[in-house]
Design a protein around this motif. Structure first.
Motif: not given
Ligand SMILES: NC(=O)C1=CN([C@@H]2O[C@H](COP(=O)(O)OP(=O)(O)OC[C@H]3O[C@@H](n4cnc5c(N)ncnc54)[C@H](O)[C@@H]3O)[C@@H](O)[C@H]2O)[C@@H](O)CC1
Ligand SMILES: Nc1ncnc2c1ncn2[C@@H]1O[C@H](COP(=O)(O)OP(=O)(O)OP(=O)(O)O)[C@@H](O)[C@H]1O
Ligand SMILES: [Mg+2]
Length: 321
Positions: A194-204, A216-225
């Motif tokens: 897991v690359d926290e620096e590029n969390a959005e690109d990695q999720l995409r 939907l990646r759950k966490g401090k912010s929920d990220l959805i792609s």
């Protein structure tokens, strides 16, 4: 290049939540089924199924093992509980042929109902028994055959991470991994950490690699792609991390996804993705309910307290009348 934007969760909740109309009949506000519940875990499927009802679904079913069923039924008379799943220990003396028959019976019990469901929630408290998971693989294939959307969480993600084809390229699949489940998915599918620096690109990339499923990646912010866009939901929730909050989320996504699908199928001009809308709405509502529960209960806030605040939180955004 990252292009995440914070979703306006309250506007999405207002958009997708149907008004209460005396002309509507039972079932039109959603029929949800949770596949989960075994000897160890009875809370998780209950939390998911009751959350669906508390938000406004009409019917909520649970398909679990025989041991779990009486316990889940005793939590609530509102749930329709099917004691149909089998774990290996109940068939340990069986021949290969007899095991096959049991599997066919288990899958047949779900098949009878499948077309009636608007969305399945696969995994809360499912456990990791190999025979049970084999049956659940067949249930996923069946859902795909009938085009029934499904959300995979908890132990369902353990199954899917090891057999990614079960969900691959199914646009009606939603995965809701927590920190550990996400790490395992990234390692298995993207072959990296897991690359926290590029969390959005990695999720995409992850969602794209699995053929456009919604994650939907759950966490401090929920990220959805869904492999194309990335949205975040960061509104303040609660500092309590008691177990079961992810289960509330899974039941909630199922309801909001069903409502979004209904809305979009009735409005050709709407081009939004129902799975993304469902995830944004569920994440926003859970966080609002968690925040309200925390103001009332502080350190003793439990998952059942958050469930108790779902109605009030939704009412605040979309008044019933
Ligand atoms: N009352 C119940 O019946 C509940 C049952 N649950 C079920 O329990 C099963 C296992 O789910 P889990 O969520 O426990 O499985 P996980 O694979 O997420 O394992 C949990 C472990 O991860 C650790 N952990 C949690 N957050 C972390 C973080 N941010 N960084 C590092 N480590 C972290 C925890 O300390 C714990 O040891 C599933 O079937 C799930 O649905 C849970 O949903 C919780 C409630
Ligand atoms: N660090 C955090 N800060 C704020 N909110 C969080 C944080 N981590 C999780 N959440 C919220 O809690 C919800 C559940 O996430 P969590 O990671 O607890 O799921 P989970 O481990 O699957 O839960 P469960 O115990 O039900 O299995 C998320 O949707 C998110 O809104
Ligand atoms: Mg979980």
């Amino acid at each position: 290049m990252s292009s995440t934007s914070e979703a306006d969760a309250e506007s999405v909740l207002r958009l997708v939540t149907p008004s209460l109309d005396l002309k509507r009949h039972k079932g039109q506000a959603g029929k949800i089924a949770v596949i989960g519940g075994c000897r160890e875990y009875t809370g998780a499927p209950y939390f998911a199924a009751i959350s669906a009802l508390k938000i406004g679904a009409d019917l909520s079913h649970v398909f679990c093992t025989k041991d779990a069923a009486p316990v889940i039924k005793s939590y609530s008379p509102e749930l329709i509980v099917h004691p149909v799943l089998e774990e290996s220990y109940t068939i340990s003396d069986f021949s290969e042929e007899e095991r096959k028959q049991v599997q066919e019976r288990v899958v047949g019990e779900v098949d009878k109902w499948m077309e009636r469901f608007d969305c399945l929630v696969i995994g809360p408290g499912l456990g990791r028994d190999p025979f049970l998971l084999e049956c659940v693989s067949e249930i996923m294939l069946l859902a795909r055959k009938f085009n029934v959307p499904f959300l995979v969480d908890g132990d369902g993600l353990f199954l899917v991470t090891n057999s990614i084809d079960l969900v691959s390229s199914y646009p009606l699949a939603v995965l809701t991994p927590n920190v550990n489940e996400y790490k395992r998915l990234v390692q298995r599918v993207l072959n990296c950490e897991v690359d926290e620096e590029n969390a959005e690109d990695q999720l995409r990339s992850l969602a794209k690699q699995i053929g456009g499923v919604t994650i939907l990646r759950k966490g401090k912010s929920d990220l959805i792609s869904n492999g194309e866009i990335v949205k975040s939901v960061s509104i303040y929730g609660s500092p309590r991390r008691c177990g079961g909050q992810g289960d509330i989320l899974s039941g909630s996504v199922a309801v909001f996804l069903s409502w979004s699908q209904q809305l979009i199928s009735g409005h050709e001009s709407l081009s939004e993705n129902p799975a993304i809308l469902g995830c944004i709405a569920a994440s926003g509502l859970l966080r609002k309910a968690a925040s309200l529960a925390f103001t009332k209960h502080k350190r003793s806030t439990l998952t059942s307290d958050i469930i108790g605040c779902l109605g009030e939180s939704l009412e605040d955004i979309c008044p019933a009348s």
